[in-house]
Design an enzyme around this catalytic site. Structure first.
Site, PDB file in Angstrom:
ATOM      1  N   ASP A  97     -17.830 -20.723  -4.703  1.00 55.54           N
ATOM      2  CA  ASP A  97     -17.944 -22.152  -5.028  1.00 55.54           C
ATOM      3  C   ASP A  97     -19.260 -22.739  -4.513  1.00 55.54           C
ATOM      4  O   ASP A  97     -19.814 -22.267  -3.518  1.00 55.54           O
ATOM      5  CB  ASP A  97     -16.750 -22.896  -4.417  1.00 55.54           C
ATOM      6  CG  ASP A  97     -16.559 -24.271  -5.047  1.00 55.54           C
ATOM      7  OD1 ASP A  97     -17.135 -24.532  -6.117  1.00 55.54           O
ATOM      8  OD2 ASP A  97     -15.823 -25.082  -4.451  1.00 55.54           O
ATOM      9  N   GLY A  98     -19.732 -23.782  -5.193  1.00 59.16           N
ATOM     10  CA  GLY A  98     -20.894 -24.526  -4.705  1.00 59.16           C
ATOM     11  C   GLY A  98     -22.193 -24.287  -5.461  1.00 59.16           C
ATOM     12  O   GLY A  98     -23.247 -24.763  -5.037  1.00 59.16           O
ATOM     13  N   GLY A 130     -23.132 -25.565  -8.280  1.00 59.72           N
ATOM     14  CA  GLY A 130     -23.632 -26.837  -8.809  1.00 59.72           C
ATOM     15  C   GLY A 130     -24.307 -27.650  -7.717  1.00 59.72           C
ATOM     16  O   GLY A 130     -25.414 -28.191  -7.908  1.00 59.72           O
ATOM     17  N   TRP A 145     -25.529 -26.561  -4.927  1.00 57.04           N
ATOM     18  CA  TRP A 145     -26.745 -25.852  -4.490  1.00 57.04           C
ATOM     19  C   TRP A 145     -27.920 -26.267  -5.383  1.00 57.04           C
ATOM     20  O   TRP A 145     -28.993 -26.616  -4.883  1.00 57.04           O
ATOM     21  CB  TRP A 145     -26.526 -24.338  -4.579  1.00 57.04           C
ATOM     22  CG  TRP A 145     -27.725 -23.528  -4.193  1.00 57.04           C
ATOM     23  CD1 TRP A 145     -28.069 -23.101  -2.947  1.00 57.04           C
ATOM     24  CD2 TRP A 145     -28.766 -23.065  -5.081  1.00 57.04           C
ATOM     25  NE1 TRP A 145     -29.249 -22.392  -2.983  1.00 57.04           N
ATOM     26  CE2 TRP A 145     -29.706 -22.356  -4.280  1.00 57.04           C
ATOM     27  CE3 TRP A 145     -29.000 -23.169  -6.444  1.00 57.04           C
ATOM     28  CZ2 TRP A 145     -30.843 -21.756  -4.812  1.00 57.04           C
ATOM     29  CZ3 TRP A 145     -30.134 -22.579  -6.976  1.00 57.04           C
ATOM     30  CH2 TRP A 145     -31.047 -21.882  -6.161  1.00 57.04           C
ATOM     31  N   GLU A 193      -9.094 -24.032 -15.446  1.00 55.87           N
ATOM     32  CA  GLU A 193      -9.413 -25.470 -15.423  1.00 55.87           C
ATOM     33  C   GLU A 193     -10.890 -25.751 -15.660  1.00 55.87           C
ATOM     34  O   GLU A 193     -11.276 -26.893 -15.936  1.00 55.87           O
ATOM     35  CB  GLU A 193      -9.000 -26.083 -14.076  1.00 55.87           C
ATOM     36  CG  GLU A 193      -7.504 -26.233 -13.887  1.00 55.87           C
ATOM     37  CD  GLU A 193      -6.799 -24.906 -13.653  1.00 55.87           C
ATOM     38  OE1 GLU A 193      -5.803 -24.634 -14.367  1.00 55.87           O
ATOM     39  OE2 GLU A 193      -7.236 -24.118 -12.797  1.00 55.87           O
ATOM     40  N   ASN A 194     -11.721 -24.719 -15.558  1.00 52.90           N
ATOM     41  CA  ASN A 194     -13.162 -24.951 -15.717  1.00 52.90           C
ATOM     42  C   ASN A 194     -13.561 -25.302 -17.162  1.00 52.90           C
ATOM     43  O   ASN A 194     -14.685 -25.754 -17.407  1.00 52.90           O
ATOM     44  CB  ASN A 194     -13.981 -23.743 -15.218  1.00 52.90           C
ATOM     45  CG  ASN A 194     -14.008 -23.610 -13.703  1.00 52.90           C
ATOM     46  OD1 ASN A 194     -14.048 -22.515 -13.156  1.00 52.90           O
ATOM     47  ND2 ASN A 194     -13.992 -24.751 -12.985  1.00 52.90           N
ATOM     48  N   ARG A 235      -9.338 -25.635  -0.208  1.00 50.27           N
ATOM     49  CA  ARG A 235      -8.228 -25.562  -1.167  1.00 50.27           C
ATOM     50  C   ARG A 235      -8.275 -24.254  -1.934  1.00 50.27           C
ATOM     51  O   ARG A 235      -9.278 -23.547  -1.938  1.00 50.27           O
ATOM     52  CB  ARG A 235      -8.249 -26.758  -2.116  1.00 50.27           C
ATOM     53  CG  ARG A 235      -9.547 -26.953  -2.860  1.00 50.27           C
ATOM     54  CD  ARG A 235      -9.457 -28.135  -3.842  1.00 50.27           C
ATOM     55  NE  ARG A 235     -10.760 -28.432  -4.397  1.00 50.27           N
ATOM     56  CZ  ARG A 235     -11.593 -29.360  -3.917  1.00 50.27           C
ATOM     57  NH1 ARG A 235     -11.242 -30.106  -2.895  1.00 50.27           N
ATOM     58  NH2 ARG A 235     -12.778 -29.550  -4.466  1.00 50.27           N
TER      59      ARG A 235
HETATM   60  C1  IPE Z   1     -12.867 -22.806  -8.252  1.00 51.54           C
HETATM   61  O1  IPE Z   1     -13.876 -23.711  -8.065  1.00 51.54           O
HETATM   62  C2  IPE Z   1     -13.149 -21.934  -9.431  1.00 51.54           C
HETATM   63  C3  IPE Z   1     -14.250 -21.004  -9.296  1.00 51.54           C
HETATM   64  C4  IPE Z   1     -14.961 -20.800  -8.221  1.00 51.54           C
HETATM   65  C5  IPE Z   1     -14.543 -20.217 -10.479  1.00 51.54           C
HETATM   66  P1  IPE Z   1     -13.853 -25.182  -8.690  1.00 51.54           P
HETATM   67  O2  IPE Z   1     -15.130 -25.800  -8.348  1.00 51.54           O
HETATM   68  O3  IPE Z   1     -13.504 -25.100 -10.122  1.00 51.54           O
HETATM   69  O4  IPE Z   1     -12.621 -25.849  -7.919  1.00 51.54           O
HETATM   70  P2  IPE Z   1     -12.347 -27.352  -7.571  1.00 51.54           P
HETATM   71  O5  IPE Z   1     -12.456 -28.129  -8.852  1.00 51.54           O
HETATM   72  O6  IPE Z   1     -13.378 -27.778  -6.592  1.00 51.54           O
HETATM   73  O7  IPE Z   1     -10.982 -27.359  -6.984  1.00 51.54           O
HETATM   74  C1  IPE Z   2     -18.615 -22.397  -8.645  1.00 53.98           C
HETATM   75  O1  IPE Z   2     -19.554 -23.398  -8.486  1.00 53.98           O
HETATM   76  C2  IPE Z   2     -18.714 -21.697  -9.976  1.00 53.98           C
HETATM   77  C3  IPE Z   2     -17.713 -22.139 -10.956  1.00 53.98           C
HETATM   78  C4  IPE Z   2     -16.700 -22.892 -10.721  1.00 53.98           C
HETATM   79  C5  IPE Z   2     -17.889 -21.658 -12.303  1.00 53.98           C
HETATM   80  P1  IPE Z   2     -19.321 -24.870  -9.027  1.00 53.98           P
HETATM   81  O2  IPE Z   2     -19.869 -24.955 -10.413  1.00 53.98           O
HETATM   82  O3  IPE Z   2     -17.896 -25.257  -8.908  1.00 53.98           O
HETATM   83  O4  IPE Z   2     -20.226 -25.706  -8.040  1.00 53.98           O
HETATM   84  P2  IPE Z   2     -19.859 -27.082  -7.365  1.00 53.98           P
HETATM   85  O5  IPE Z   2     -18.542 -26.908  -6.699  1.00 53.98           O
HETATM   86  O6  IPE Z   2     -19.822 -28.102  -8.460  1.00 53.98           O
HETATM   87  O7  IPE Z   2     -20.952 -27.319  -6.398  1.00 53.98           O
HETATM   88 MG    MG Z   3     -16.850 -26.127  -7.422  1.00 55.34          MG
END
Ligand code: IPE
Ligand code: IPE
Ligand code: MG
Length: 228
Positions: A14-15, A17, A19, A61-62, A181
């Site tokens: 995660d993270g 975006g 970053w 959910e993505n 979470r």
């Molecule tokens: C979880 O991250 C899914 C992946 C890392 C692929 P999200 O960024 O989608 O989760 P939430 O929305 O913060 O719970």
């Molecule tokens: C995790 O990074 C990758 C995916 C969920 C696909 P995010 O895209 O969720 O990055 P943040 O959480 O928005 O920083």
């Molecule tokens: Mg995320």
């Protein structure tokens, strides 16, 4: 005391975006950087003796995200499959994917199947990519398979066989970017997993960070409901 290496590590990557945002870059560049981190971490996990590495790459959910970001993530996974093939073969990595088929393009599904097939006899680390994955979807899909087979009774062991992939449960779950979470990851499999959360964004996660997670795991006392 000898260091215990988890047999199976699962990572919520995660993270990406945040970053990218912190550097004034578009989110998709964060995902691209994240793919590079995965390459590094796979190699390191394998060198440390980890046998299974599951990574959460795209959740059920993505799909809620903007189409441009979803398209970029699909494209990135396709490129990963294409570009990593040689590297995975060289390092004897067995590549598998866990997730729902519905929603994923025919083209990408074919690429996934092909890579699963060519790596199926590799005896190194198993790389399990959770893609179009949701823990609830996995449980519901398993139940539907069971109903179709007219099974009358099921046990915890036999139920596990109906999940997307029949691999051991992770001993350690890592989540990057400081979120506390589960976000619908491996709901069945993490019943007794240890959790490690780091503030690092996934593109900044590295070998030392993985070693730190393993060290932290070694300090845990796992009781599984018993008394020590
Ligand atoms: C979880 O991250 C899914 C992946 C890392 C692929 P999200 O960024 O989608 O989760 P939430 O929305 O913060 O719970
Ligand atoms: C995790 O990074 C990758 C995916 C969920 C696909 P995010 O895209 O969720 O990055 P943040 O959480 O928005 O920083
Ligand atoms: Mg995320």
């Amino acid at each position: 005391m000898e260091l215990k290496i988890p047999n199976h590590i699962a990572i919520i990557m995660d993270g990406n975006g945040r970053w990218a945002k912190s550097k004034g870059l578009p989110r998709t560049l964060g995902h691209r950087e994240g793919a590079k981190t995965l390459r590094k971490i796979l190699t390191h996990a394998s060198q440390r003796g980890v046998k299974f590495l599951t990574v959460y790459a795209f959740s059920t959910e993505n799909w809620k995200r903007e189409k441009t970001e979803v398209d970029a993530l699909m494209f990135l996974f396709k490129s990963y499959i294409k570009n990593e093939r040689k590297n995975l073969m060289k390092n004897k990595v067995k590549f598998i994917v866990s997730g729902r088929v519905e929603g994923v393009s025919e083209g990408l599904l074919k690429e996934i199947k092909d890579l699963e097939k060519v790596t199926e006899n590799n005896e190194g680390i198993v790389l399990n990519i959770a893609f179009n994955y949701g823990g609830r979807a996995e449980i519901v899909d398993a139940i539907n398979k069971i109903i179709k087979e007219d099974k009358e009774e099921i046990t915890e062991e036999s139920f596990s066989k109906y999940l997307y992939n029949d691999i051991p449960d992770p001993e350690l779950v890592i989540r990057t970017s400081g979120e506390f979470r589960v976000s619908n990851f491996l709901l069945w499999q993490i019943a007794y997993s240890e959790f490690y959360i780091t503030n690092l964004y996934w593109p900044d996660f590295n070998e030392e960070a993985l070693d730190e997670a393993i060290d932290s795991y070694n300090k845990r006392e796992r009781r599984f409901g018993g008394i020590k």
